[in-house]
Design a protein around this motif. Structure first.
Motif, PDB file in Angstrom:
ATOM      1  N   LEU A 143       3.338  -0.634 -14.009  1.00 50.53           N
ATOM      2  CA  LEU A 143       4.553  -0.886 -13.228  1.00 50.53           C
ATOM      3  C   LEU A 143       4.196  -1.407 -11.838  1.00 50.53           C
ATOM      4  O   LEU A 143       4.806  -2.361 -11.348  1.00 50.53           O
ATOM      5  CB  LEU A 143       5.382   0.392 -13.115  1.00 50.53           C
ATOM      6  N   ILE A 144       3.215  -0.791 -11.195  1.00 51.24           N
ATOM      7  CA  ILE A 144       2.785  -1.238  -9.869  1.00 51.24           C
ATOM      8  C   ILE A 144       2.324  -2.687  -9.925  1.00 51.24           C
ATOM      9  O   ILE A 144       2.658  -3.503  -9.053  1.00 51.24           O
ATOM     10  CB  ILE A 144       1.651  -0.339  -9.328  1.00 51.24           C
ATOM     11  N   THR A 145       1.563  -3.024 -10.946  1.00 49.42           N
ATOM     12  CA  THR A 145       1.079  -4.400 -11.111  1.00 49.42           C
ATOM     13  C   THR A 145       2.246  -5.372 -11.264  1.00 49.42           C
ATOM     14  O   THR A 145       2.262  -6.455 -10.658  1.00 49.42           O
ATOM     15  CB  THR A 145       0.161  -4.498 -12.340  1.00 49.42           C
ATOM     16  N   GLN A 146       3.238  -4.991 -12.055  1.00 50.03           N
ATOM     17  CA  GLN A 146       4.396  -5.860 -12.268  1.00 50.03           C
ATOM     18  C   GLN A 146       5.211  -6.027 -10.987  1.00 50.03           C
ATOM     19  O   GLN A 146       5.615  -7.142 -10.634  1.00 50.03           O
ATOM     20  CB  GLN A 146       5.284  -5.295 -13.375  1.00 50.03           C
ATOM     21  N   LEU A 147       5.449  -4.921 -10.286  1.00 47.84           N
ATOM     22  CA  LEU A 147       6.248  -4.977  -9.060  1.00 47.84           C
ATOM     23  C   LEU A 147       5.556  -5.799  -7.987  1.00 47.84           C
ATOM     24  O   LEU A 147       6.201  -6.480  -7.180  1.00 47.84           O
ATOM     25  CB  LEU A 147       6.517  -3.558  -8.546  1.00 47.84           C
ATOM     26  N   LYS A 148       4.237  -5.742  -7.969  1.00 46.55           N
ATOM     27  CA  LYS A 148       3.468  -6.509  -6.990  1.00 46.55           C
ATOM     28  C   LYS A 148       3.659  -7.999  -7.209  1.00 46.55           C
ATOM     29  O   LYS A 148       3.619  -8.790  -6.258  1.00 46.55           O
ATOM     30  CB  LYS A 148       1.988  -6.139  -7.101  1.00 46.55           C
ATOM     31  N   GLU A 149       3.894  -8.391  -8.443  1.00 47.59           N
ATOM     32  CA  GLU A 149       4.145  -9.797  -8.765  1.00 47.59           C
ATOM     33  C   GLU A 149       5.587 -10.197  -8.470  1.00 47.59           C
ATOM     34  O   GLU A 149       5.855 -11.339  -8.086  1.00 47.59           O
ATOM     35  CB  GLU A 149       3.828 -10.058 -10.236  1.00 47.59           C
ATOM     36  N   ASP A 150       6.507  -9.252  -8.634  1.00 44.28           N
ATOM     37  CA  ASP A 150       7.927  -9.561  -8.508  1.00 44.28           C
ATOM     38  C   ASP A 150       8.451  -9.472  -7.074  1.00 44.28           C
ATOM     39  O   ASP A 150       9.499 -10.056  -6.765  1.00 44.28           O
ATOM     40  CB  ASP A 150       8.751  -8.617  -9.382  1.00 44.28           C
ATOM     41  N   PHE A 151       7.756  -8.731  -6.198  1.00 43.21           N
ATOM     42  CA  PHE A 151       8.231  -8.517  -4.835  1.00 43.21           C
ATOM     43  C   PHE A 151       7.153  -8.863  -3.811  1.00 43.21           C
ATOM     44  O   PHE A 151       5.958  -8.813  -4.104  1.00 43.21           O
ATOM     45  CB  PHE A 151       8.664  -7.058  -4.646  1.00 43.21           C
ATOM     46  N   ASP A 152       7.610  -9.203  -2.607  1.00 40.75           N
ATOM     47  CA  ASP A 152       6.671  -9.486  -1.517  1.00 40.75           C
ATOM     48  C   ASP A 152       6.059  -8.202  -0.966  1.00 40.75           C
ATOM     49  O   ASP A 152       4.896  -8.185  -0.563  1.00 40.75           O
ATOM     50  CB  ASP A 152       7.395 -10.225  -0.385  1.00 40.75           C
ATOM     51  N   MET A 153       6.862  -7.141  -0.924  1.00 43.41           N
ATOM     52  CA  MET A 153       6.387  -5.848  -0.433  1.00 43.41           C
ATOM     53  C   MET A 153       6.953  -4.738  -1.316  1.00 43.41           C
ATOM     54  O   MET A 153       8.131  -4.766  -1.672  1.00 43.41           O
ATOM     55  CB  MET A 153       6.834  -5.587   1.013  1.00 43.41           C
ATOM     56  N   VAL A 154       6.102  -3.773  -1.644  1.00 47.33           N
ATOM     57  CA  VAL A 154       6.531  -2.590  -2.394  1.00 47.33           C
ATOM     58  C   VAL A 154       6.131  -1.368  -1.579  1.00 47.33           C
ATOM     59  O   VAL A 154       4.948  -1.162  -1.288  1.00 47.33           O
ATOM     60  CB  VAL A 154       5.873  -2.523  -3.790  1.00 47.33           C
ATOM     61  N   LEU A 155       7.116  -0.570  -1.187  1.00 48.79           N
ATOM     62  CA  LEU A 155       6.881   0.617  -0.367  1.00 48.79           C
ATOM     63  C   LEU A 155       7.206   1.857  -1.193  1.00 48.79           C
ATOM     64  O   LEU A 155       8.327   1.997  -1.690  1.00 48.79           O
ATOM     65  CB  LEU A 155       7.735   0.583   0.897  1.00 48.79           C
ATOM     66  N   ILE A 156       6.229   2.758  -1.307  1.00 45.86           N
ATOM     67  CA  ILE A 156       6.355   3.898  -2.214  1.00 45.86           C
ATOM     68  C   ILE A 156       6.367   5.205  -1.434  1.00 45.86           C
ATOM     69  O   ILE A 156       5.440   5.505  -0.675  1.00 45.86           O
ATOM     70  CB  ILE A 156       5.193   3.924  -3.228  1.00 45.86           C
ATOM     71  N   ASP A 157       7.407   5.976  -1.624  1.00 51.44           N
ATOM     72  CA  ASP A 157       7.514   7.302  -1.009  1.00 51.44           C
ATOM     73  C   ASP A 157       6.912   8.333  -1.962  1.00 51.44           C
ATOM     74  O   ASP A 157       7.262   8.369  -3.142  1.00 51.44           O
ATOM     75  CB  ASP A 157       8.989   7.624  -0.748  1.00 51.44           C
ATOM     76  N   SER A 158       5.992   9.151  -1.460  1.00 54.60           N
ATOM     77  CA  SER A 158       5.343  10.148  -2.323  1.00 54.60           C
ATOM     78  C   SER A 158       5.466  11.539  -1.718  1.00 54.60           C
ATOM     79  O   SER A 158       5.732  11.685  -0.531  1.00 54.60           O
ATOM     80  CB  SER A 158       3.863   9.806  -2.524  1.00 54.60           C
ATOM     81  N   PRO A 159       5.239  12.573  -2.513  1.00 53.27           N
ATOM     82  CA  PRO A 159       5.266  13.944  -1.986  1.00 53.27           C
ATOM     83  C   PRO A 159       4.142  14.163  -0.965  1.00 53.27           C
ATOM     84  O   PRO A 159       3.190  13.382  -0.900  1.00 53.27           O
ATOM     85  CB  PRO A 159       5.047  14.809  -3.234  1.00 53.27           C
ATOM     86  N   PRO A 160       4.229  15.231  -0.172  1.00 57.90           N
ATOM     87  CA  PRO A 160       3.191  15.539   0.820  1.00 57.90           C
ATOM     88  C   PRO A 160       1.824  15.754   0.175  1.00 57.90           C
ATOM     89  O   PRO A 160       1.714  16.283  -0.929  1.00 57.90           O
ATOM     90  CB  PRO A 160       3.704  16.821   1.482  1.00 57.90           C
ATOM     91  N   VAL A 161       0.783  15.372   0.896  1.00 66.35           N
ATOM     92  CA  VAL A 161      -0.580  15.440   0.377  1.00 66.35           C
ATOM     93  C   VAL A 161      -1.029  16.867   0.086  1.00 66.35           C
ATOM     94  O   VAL A 161      -1.655  17.142  -0.935  1.00 66.35           O
ATOM     95  CB  VAL A 161      -1.565  14.788   1.369  1.00 66.35           C
ATOM     96  N   LEU A 162      -0.739  17.786   1.012  1.00 68.76           N
ATOM     97  CA  LEU A 162      -1.261  19.137   0.882  1.00 68.76           C
ATOM     98  C   LEU A 162      -0.456  20.005  -0.081  1.00 68.76           C
ATOM     99  O   LEU A 162      -0.849  21.124  -0.395  1.00 68.76           O
ATOM    100  CB  LEU A 162      -1.318  19.813   2.253  1.00 68.76           C
ATOM    101  N   ALA A 163       0.672  19.489  -0.544  1.00 70.19           N
ATOM    102  CA  ALA A 163       1.516  20.265  -1.452  1.00 70.19           C
ATOM    103  C   ALA A 163       1.124  20.081  -2.906  1.00 70.19           C
ATOM    104  O   ALA A 163       1.009  21.056  -3.661  1.00 70.19           O
ATOM    105  CB  ALA A 163       2.984  19.887  -1.243  1.00 70.19           C
ATOM    106  N   VAL A 164       0.934  18.819  -3.300  1.00 71.53           N
ATOM    107  CA  VAL A 164       0.607  18.486  -4.695  1.00 71.53           C
ATOM    108  C   VAL A 164      -0.350  17.305  -4.707  1.00 71.53           C
ATOM    109  O   VAL A 164      -0.640  16.707  -3.665  1.00 71.53           O
ATOM    110  CB  VAL A 164       1.881  18.136  -5.508  1.00 71.53           C
ATOM    111  N   THR A 165      -0.825  16.926  -5.884  1.00 74.99           N
ATOM    112  CA  THR A 165      -1.821  15.846  -5.994  1.00 74.99           C
ATOM    113  C   THR A 165      -1.197  14.459  -6.135  1.00 74.99           C
ATOM    114  O   THR A 165      -1.928  13.465  -6.201  1.00 74.99           O
ATOM    115  CB  THR A 165      -2.738  16.092  -7.205  1.00 74.99           C
TER     116      THR A 165
END
Length: 230
Positions: A143-165
């Motif tokens: 999915l990341i590979t596809q979105l990188k082709e379809d959009f100029d910028m992809v910004l991903i919100d993720s959970p906190p580092v120290l909470a989960v992996t």
């Protein structure tokens, strides 16, 4: 980033683009663009050390500044545990990333056009019982590979580092990672530990945003520290 006067889901870069805070987000955008000139950054994870540090506010406003440049931008809510991006854009979270990764829907079914020109959104979707497994799947990488082709910028919100992996998993498959740290709330040791964990996961840490810092008029309206390269 400067401290805001209240906590809500309004995007200041949309409602008041000429404000000092909006200018700070544009400066952050510029610093990210220049952080890797030889290898352009198109897919970015924004995370934090701990919860409630402003990562979702930061990434949402940053996305608006990229869209205002005329870039085709996608916001992706990969926080499958405590999602919020749909609230910033006033969109439904009925279908999203988890629904796509579970194999029930196609990409076009979960990409939403927002009210902001040039800005699309994939919400988190239904909260799954196995977030880490979904994010580490081959389908997520594809999915990341596809979105990188379809959009100029992809910004991903993720959970906190120290909470989960989850953040480490995502940081390993994107172009760069930005860590948001809430001034006065998170201790330096926690921030250092978060950076250490990201580095251990072979993440390319672009820098750290210091959020909610009261600034004098003589000071810059933002702090952006470049991570030292090994």
């Amino acid at each position: 980033m400067p401290a805001s006067t209240s906590r809500n889901y309004a995007l200041i870069t949309e409602v008041n683009p000429k404000s000092p805070i909006s200018e700070a987000y544009r400066a952050l955008r510029t610093n990210i663009q220049f952080s890797s000139v030889d290898d352009p950054v198109k897919v970015i994870v924004v995370t934090s050390a701990q919860p409630e540090e402003g990562k979702s506010t930061t990434i949402s406003n940053l996305a608006v500044t990229y869209a205002a440049e005329g870039k085709k931008v996608l916001l992706l809510d990969a926080d499958l545990r405590k999602p919020t991006l749909h609230r910033y854009l006033s969109e439904s979270n009925r279908l999203g990333l988890s629904n796509y990764l579970s194999g029930k829907y196609a990409v076009e079914d979960v990409v939403l056009d927002t009210k902001i020109a040039n800005l699309s959104l994939i919400t988190s979707g239904s909260i799954p019982p196995n977030p880490s497994e979904l994010l580490s799947s081959k389908k997520m990488s594809a999915l990341i590979t596809q979105l990188k082709e379809d959009f100029d910028m992809v910004l991903i919100d993720s959970p906190p580092v120290l909470a989960v992996t989850d953040a480490q998993i995502l940081s390993n498959i994107v172009d760069g990672t930005v860590l948001v740290v809430n001034h006065g709330k998170v201790k330096r040791d926690a921030a250092r530990k978060a950076i250490s964990q990201l580095t251990h996961a072979k993440a390319k840490v672009l820098g750290v945003v210091l959020n909610n810092k009261e600034m004098s008029k003589k000071e810059s309206s933002y702090y952006y520290y470049y991570a030292q390269k090994d």
